[in-house]
Design a protein around this motif. Sequence first.
Motif, PDB file in Angstrom:
ATOM      1  N   ARG A   1       0.781  -1.054   0.050  1.00  0.00           N
ATOM      2  CA  ARG A   1      -0.138   0.102   0.073  1.00  0.00           C
ATOM      3  C   ARG A   1       0.818   1.196  -0.064  1.00  0.00           C
ATOM      4  NH1 ARG A   1      -5.574   1.452   0.321  1.00  0.00           N
ATOM      5  NH2 ARG A   1      -5.933  -0.819   0.336  1.00  0.00           N
ATOM      6  N   PRO A   2       2.009   1.211   0.822  1.00  0.00           N
ATOM      7  CA  PRO A   2       2.707   2.627   0.579  1.00  0.00           C
ATOM      8  C   PRO A   2       3.303   2.847  -0.817  1.00  0.00           C
ATOM      9  CG  PRO A   2       3.387   1.344   2.855  1.00  0.00           C
ATOM     10  CD  PRO A   2       2.369   0.372   1.742  1.00  0.00           C
TER      11      PRO A   2
ATOM     12  N   TYR B   1       1.725   1.710  -3.536  1.00  0.00           N
ATOM     13  CA  TYR B   1       0.809   2.263  -4.414  1.00  0.00           C
ATOM     14  C   TYR B   1       0.260   3.640  -4.131  1.00  0.00           C
ATOM     15  CZ  TYR B   1       0.592  -2.262  -6.233  1.00  0.00           C
ATOM     16  OH  TYR B   1       0.945  -3.411  -7.050  1.00  0.00           O
ATOM     17  N   ASP B   2       0.665   4.133  -2.830  1.00  0.00           N
ATOM     18  CA  ASP B   2       0.229   5.478  -2.327  1.00  0.00           C
ATOM     19  C   ASP B   2       1.123   6.453  -2.952  1.00  0.00           C
ATOM     20  OD1 ASP B   2      -2.024   4.378  -0.673  1.00  0.00           O
ATOM     21  OD2 ASP B   2      -0.850   4.676   1.079  1.00  0.00           O
ATOM     22  N   SER B   3       2.439   6.030  -2.711  1.00  0.00           N
ATOM     23  CA  SER B   3       3.291   6.708  -3.334  1.00  0.00           C
ATOM     24  C   SER B   3       3.128   7.128  -4.946  1.00  0.00           C
ATOM     25  CB  SER B   3       4.861   6.245  -3.413  1.00  0.00           C
ATOM     26  OG  SER B   3       4.963   5.317  -4.199  1.00  0.00           O
TER      27      SER B   3
ATOM     28  N   LYS C   1      -5.496   6.015  -4.770  1.00  0.00           N
ATOM     29  CA  LYS C   1      -6.240   6.146  -3.554  1.00  0.00           C
ATOM     30  C   LYS C   1      -7.055   4.843  -3.230  1.00  0.00           C
ATOM     31  CE  LYS C   1      -7.339  10.348  -5.899  1.00  0.00           C
ATOM     32  NZ  LYS C   1      -6.818   9.897  -7.159  1.00  0.00           N
ATOM     33  N   PRO C   2      -7.430   4.791  -1.744  1.00  0.00           N
ATOM     34  CA  PRO C   2      -8.240   3.621  -1.770  1.00  0.00           C
ATOM     35  C   PRO C   2      -9.204   2.939  -2.492  1.00  0.00           C
ATOM     36  CG  PRO C   2      -7.994   4.740   0.220  1.00  0.00           C
ATOM     37  CD  PRO C   2      -7.505   5.871  -0.952  1.00  0.00           C
TER      38      PRO C   2
END
Length: 140
Positions: free
Chosen positions: A115-116, A118-120, A124-125
Amino acid sequence: MQIRSFQLSDYRLVAELLEEVLSEECCEETMGAFARQLSWDSELVLVAESAGRIAGVLIGTIDHHKGYVYRIAVRSEFRRQGVGRNLVACMKTRFQQRKVLKVLVAEDKHNELLRPFYDSLGLKPVDFVQLTQPLSIVAG
């Protein structure tokens, strides 16, 4: 670094990379999905190559105008060098060429660990989706 489509001659090296990088459970799930995706559309399996070595792989699929990033794996010595970012960017381009309307990340306990990453990338969720069926049924 070069991002290219998977070639049959890559199979053993990609399988070794997946075994090296992923947990045993994740690797077992991924190998089945990998084989199924190759039988449908090997153009959605991307390989990152650096100095003659396979540095990473991304398995994607398309279902009803939605593109899914199913699994990404990068060798530890190539991490933090843009391999994952480049794989995702190239897959997004492939999806756009095929008129995909939305790109989603297959949310499972294995991708949750990323998740970190993909967040970078600015995801978004809402860009994560829990697959209710195995990849074999989603893309088939």
